[in-house]
Design a protein around this motif. Structure first.
Motif, PDB file in Angstrom:
ATOM      1  N   GLN A  83       0.814  -1.134   0.018  1.00  0.00           N
ATOM      2  CA  GLN A  83      -0.011  -0.174  -0.112  1.00  0.00           C
ATOM      3  C   GLN A  83       0.754   1.458  -0.139  1.00  0.00           C
ATOM      4  N   ARG A  84       1.904   1.346   0.727  1.00  0.00           N
ATOM      5  CA  ARG A  84       2.882   2.607   0.842  1.00  0.00           C
ATOM      6  C   ARG A  84       3.402   2.731  -0.485  1.00  0.00           C
ATOM      7  N   ALA A  85       4.150   1.655  -1.029  1.00  0.00           N
ATOM      8  CA  ALA A  85       4.648   1.614  -2.429  1.00  0.00           C
ATOM      9  C   ALA A  85       3.557   2.188  -3.508  1.00  0.00           C
ATOM     10  N   LEU A  86       2.338   1.641  -3.118  1.00  0.00           N
ATOM     11  CA  LEU A  86       1.317   2.083  -4.280  1.00  0.00           C
ATOM     12  C   LEU A  86       1.367   3.409  -4.325  1.00  0.00           C
ATOM     13  N   ARG A  87       0.927   4.029  -3.016  1.00  0.00           N
ATOM     14  CA  ARG A  87       0.994   5.632  -3.018  1.00  0.00           C
ATOM     15  C   ARG A  87       2.223   6.304  -3.501  1.00  0.00           C
ATOM     16  N   ALA A  88       3.415   5.792  -3.307  1.00  0.00           N
ATOM     17  CA  ALA A  88       4.659   6.397  -3.911  1.00  0.00           C
ATOM     18  C   ALA A  88       4.586   6.102  -5.205  1.00  0.00           C
ATOM     19  N   VAL A  89       4.182   4.909  -5.974  1.00  0.00           N
ATOM     20  CA  VAL A  89       4.272   4.967  -7.332  1.00  0.00           C
ATOM     21  C   VAL A  89       3.033   6.142  -7.871  1.00  0.00           C
ATOM     22  N   ALA A  90       2.042   6.052  -6.972  1.00  0.00           N
ATOM     23  CA  ALA A  90       0.783   7.044  -7.544  1.00  0.00           C
ATOM     24  C   ALA A  90       1.508   8.383  -7.615  1.00  0.00           C
ATOM     25  N   VAL A  91       2.316   8.979  -6.701  1.00  0.00           N
ATOM     26  CA  VAL A  91       3.005  10.291  -6.587  1.00  0.00           C
ATOM     27  C   VAL A  91       3.856  10.512  -8.025  1.00  0.00           C
ATOM     28  N   GLN A  92       4.688   9.275  -8.414  1.00  0.00           N
ATOM     29  CA  GLN A  92       5.393   9.375  -9.496  1.00  0.00           C
ATOM     30  C   GLN A  92       4.304   9.622 -10.899  1.00  0.00           C
ATOM     31  N   PHE A  93       3.398   8.906 -10.969  1.00  0.00           N
ATOM     32  CA  PHE A  93       2.628   9.110 -11.821  1.00  0.00           C
ATOM     33  C   PHE A  93       2.021  10.758 -11.936  1.00  0.00           C
ATOM     34  N   PHE A  94       1.669  11.175 -10.724  1.00  0.00           N
ATOM     35  CA  PHE A  94       1.146  12.492 -10.944  1.00  0.00           C
ATOM     36  C   PHE A  94       2.137  13.540 -11.102  1.00  0.00           C
ATOM     37  N   VAL A  95       3.414  13.526 -10.640  1.00  0.00           N
ATOM     38  CA  VAL A  95       4.624  14.482 -10.827  1.00  0.00           C
ATOM     39  C   VAL A  95       4.984  14.207 -12.593  1.00  0.00           C
ATOM     40  N   ASN A  96       4.798  12.850 -13.268  1.00  0.00           N
ATOM     41  CA  ASN A  96       5.035  12.918 -14.477  1.00  0.00           C
ATOM     42  C   ASN A  96       4.126  13.721 -15.285  1.00  0.00           C
ATOM     43  N   GLY A  97       2.825  13.779 -14.908  1.00  0.00           N
ATOM     44  CA  GLY A  97       1.836  14.226 -16.106  1.00  0.00           C
ATOM     45  C   GLY A  97       2.074  15.825 -15.484  1.00  0.00           C
ATOM     46  N   ALA A  98       2.599  16.268 -14.429  1.00  0.00           N
ATOM     47  CA  ALA A  98       2.534  17.796 -13.867  1.00  0.00           C
ATOM     48  C   ALA A  98       3.726  18.326 -14.657  1.00  0.00           C
ATOM     49  N   ILE A  99       4.807  17.487 -14.935  1.00  0.00           N
ATOM     50  CA  ILE A  99       5.955  17.781 -15.502  1.00  0.00           C
ATOM     51  C   ILE A  99       5.922  18.563 -16.943  1.00  0.00           C
ATOM     52  N   PHE A 100       4.880  17.699 -17.498  1.00  0.00           N
ATOM     53  CA  PHE A 100       4.471  18.059 -18.919  1.00  0.00           C
ATOM     54  C   PHE A 100       3.549  19.366 -18.909  1.00  0.00           C
ATOM     55  N   ALA A 101       2.641  19.075 -18.135  1.00  0.00           N
ATOM     56  CA  ALA A 101       1.468  20.083 -18.151  1.00  0.00           C
ATOM     57  C   ALA A 101       2.245  21.577 -17.735  1.00  0.00           C
ATOM     58  N   SER A 102       3.425  21.576 -17.071  1.00  0.00           N
ATOM     59  CA  SER A 102       3.759  22.852 -16.645  1.00  0.00           C
ATOM     60  C   SER A 102       4.482  23.673 -17.964  1.00  0.00           C
ATOM     61  N   PHE A 103       4.741  22.947 -18.898  1.00  0.00           N
ATOM     62  CA  PHE A 103       5.310  24.123 -20.160  1.00  0.00           C
ATOM     63  C   PHE A 103       4.526  23.911 -21.321  1.00  0.00           C
ATOM     64  N   ILE A 104       3.912  22.592 -21.644  1.00  0.00           N
ATOM     65  CA  ILE A 104       3.038  22.501 -23.029  1.00  0.00           C
ATOM     66  C   ILE A 104       2.076  23.635 -23.083  1.00  0.00           C
ATOM     67  N   PRO A 105       1.311  24.038 -22.123  1.00  0.00           N
ATOM     68  CA  PRO A 105       0.383  25.102 -22.414  1.00  0.00           C
ATOM     69  C   PRO A 105       0.910  26.512 -22.540  1.00  0.00           C
ATOM     70  N   ARG A 106       2.276  26.715 -22.234  1.00  0.00           N
ATOM     71  CA  ARG A 106       2.849  28.038 -22.418  1.00  0.00           C
ATOM     72  C   ARG A 106       3.847  27.869 -23.715  1.00  0.00           C
ATOM     73  N   LEU A 107       3.787  26.770 -24.586  1.00  0.00           N
ATOM     74  CA  LEU A 107       4.602  26.787 -25.706  1.00  0.00           C
ATOM     75  C   LEU A 107       4.317  27.811 -26.531  1.00  0.00           C
ATOM     76  N   PRO A 108       3.238  28.437 -26.988  1.00  0.00           N
ATOM     77  CA  PRO A 108       2.993  29.568 -27.957  1.00  0.00           C
ATOM     78  C   PRO A 108       3.904  30.769 -27.603  1.00  0.00           C
ATOM     79  N   GLU A 109       3.921  30.921 -25.995  1.00  0.00           N
ATOM     80  CA  GLU A 109       4.756  32.329 -25.345  1.00  0.00           C
ATOM     81  C   GLU A 109       6.121  31.644 -25.664  1.00  0.00           C
ATOM     82  N   ILE A 110       6.740  30.521 -25.429  1.00  0.00           N
ATOM     83  CA  ILE A 110       8.073  30.092 -25.675  1.00  0.00           C
ATOM     84  C   ILE A 110       8.519  30.393 -27.128  1.00  0.00           C
ATOM     85  N   ARG A 111       7.445  29.887 -27.849  1.00  0.00           N
ATOM     86  CA  ARG A 111       7.755  30.114 -29.270  1.00  0.00           C
ATOM     87  C   ARG A 111       7.946  31.601 -29.694  1.00  0.00           C
ATOM     88  N   ASP A 112       6.963  32.395 -29.262  1.00  0.00           N
ATOM     89  CA  ASP A 112       7.257  33.648 -29.430  1.00  0.00           C
ATOM     90  C   ASP A 112       8.660  34.397 -29.147  1.00  0.00           C
TER      91      ASP A 112
END
Length: 395
Positions: free
Chosen positions: A7-36
């Motif tokens: 159960q503890r390991a599953l919670r830890a893996v769940a954090v990994q999944f959440f973090v991985n999604g947040a990494i990409f969401a942090s910059f992809i929505p702002r790609l038009p700004e980065i492009r400019d």
């Protein structure tokens, strides 16, 4: 049978999944700004993303020996930290070369983190009475929703991309550190790294090779659908509808929100209608959503279409990852083949969409030309995917 440590390991893996999604969401929505800011065209954005995709493809080739040597826990933590640290590089980029360095680092280490966390997630899911792989991917999608909404609000507040991504990196590293102690320290794998004694050229060996090719093909098709909708939603709204940055970022959020809802409900739906039917229903829903999102002249319908497309693609990746993780043989072989297909799509699809969008075509038309044929191809392979899953789990 699941234990307290599981159960503890599953919670830890769940954090990994959440973090991985947040990494990409942090910059992809702002790609038009980065492009400019970097002063490049939408076609050049696609070119840089495709070049960076080469490193992801290389990562797919080395992931199996890397996991076998270091173990999933160390690979997950090392790769997760370095993936997070690529964000400030993207955030401070003022030239295409610096942006490319950040994108290459992101793609290289993401594939290692991706495979390691899915392997641990699949093992832990198999020990439970109720599987959790779809919900783990739901947490990835939740990470993209929260990261995307945050990016939209931050952009609307006129906070610079560089400050945003530096702060995001610090938060993500803290989350990884919190989860590090509870992850599985001992790996397991069906078949114990054996290929069942099959000699080269034997029927068993040819069957294994055919399964790996199937993983590669469906991986390509799934990423052509999922990532194209995610990566280009903001451009569809800025370039085709002249939407402001803060509003355009919500196109990404619409896809991510649909994916999140679909993934948290996927286990229940599969239990009711069966996995094969769920796959067919999902791909049809994806086609309907992408048609509305890319071909509609109305901005509201475009938002709705992206949300429906996200709901449709939601359950494709969890089923594919779980199937590949259970493939017998050397640890990571099945996932290596699957991610090779994913990364090949990452290499070619952004370049194709960007090139088409740079012509007289709208961004929506460019997305449609790439994704709608992929919908047809995936629908044609739905029964094959179910057969591959049955054989992999049966071995």
């Amino acid at each position: 049978m699941s234990t307290a440590s599981d159960q503890r390991a599953l919670r830890a893996v769940a954090v990994q999944f959440f973090v991985n999604g947040a990494i990409f969401a942090s910059f992809i929505p702002r790609l038009p700004e980065i492009r400019d800011r970097v002063d490049i065209s939408v076609a050049e954005v696609g070119l840089l993303m495709s070049i960076a995709g080469v490193s992801g493809l290389v990562g797919s080739a080395v992931v199996s020996p890397t996991v076998s040597r270091l173990g999933t826990r160390r690979v997950m933590l090392f790769a997760g930290a370095l993936t997070s640290l690529s964000l400030p590089v993207i955030g401070v980029a003022r030239t295409p070369w610096v942006l490319l360095v950040g994108l290459i680092a992101l793609q290289t280490f993401d594939v290692l983190m991706d495979v390691a966390m899915n392997m641990q997630g699949s093992w832990l899911s198999a020990r439970r009475h109720t599987p959790v792989m779809t919900r783990l991917h739901g947490l990835w999608s939740l990470g993209t929703v929260i990261g995307g909404v945050s990016a939209s609000r931050i952009a609307g507040a006129n906070i610079s991309v560089s400050v945003h991504l530096v702060c995001a990196t610090a938060i993500l590293l803290l989350a990884l550190g919190f989860a590090s102690r509870s992850l599985l320290r001992v790996d397991e794998h069906p078949g114990g790294g054996s290929t069942n004694g099959a000699k080269q050229g034997s029927p068993a060996k040819r069957r294994v090779s055919a399964v790996l090719v199937a993983f590669l093909l469906v991986g390509f098709l799934s990423i052509a659908l999922e990532s194209t909708a995610i990566d280009w939603a903001a451009f569809r709204l800025t370039d085709d509808f002249a939407a402001p940055t803060g509003v355009a970022a919500l196109g990404y959020v619409a896809v991510a929100a649909g994916m999140t809802a679909g993934r948290f409900s996927g286990d229940f739906i599969a239990a009711q209608v069966g996995e094969t039917r769920l796959l067919s229903m999902s791909i049809i829903l994806t086609g309907v959503g992408l048609s509305a999102a890319t071909l509609s002249p109305d901005q509201t319908l475009t938002f709705g279409g992206f949300a429906v497309a996200g709901l449709g693609v939601a359950n494709l990746s969890p089923i594919l990852y779980d199937t590949a993780a259970q493939h017998p043989g050397r640890p990571g072989t099945g996932l290596g083949a699957l991610t090779a297909g994913l990364r090949t799509a990452n290499l070619t699809v952004p370049l194709l969409v960007g090139t088409l969008a740079a012509t007289r075509l709208s961004v929506g038309s460019a997305i449609a030309i790439v994704t709608l044929p992929a919908v047809i191809g995936f629908l044609a392979m739905a029964s094959l995917i179910s057969g591959v899953r049955s054989r992999a789990l049966g071995d």
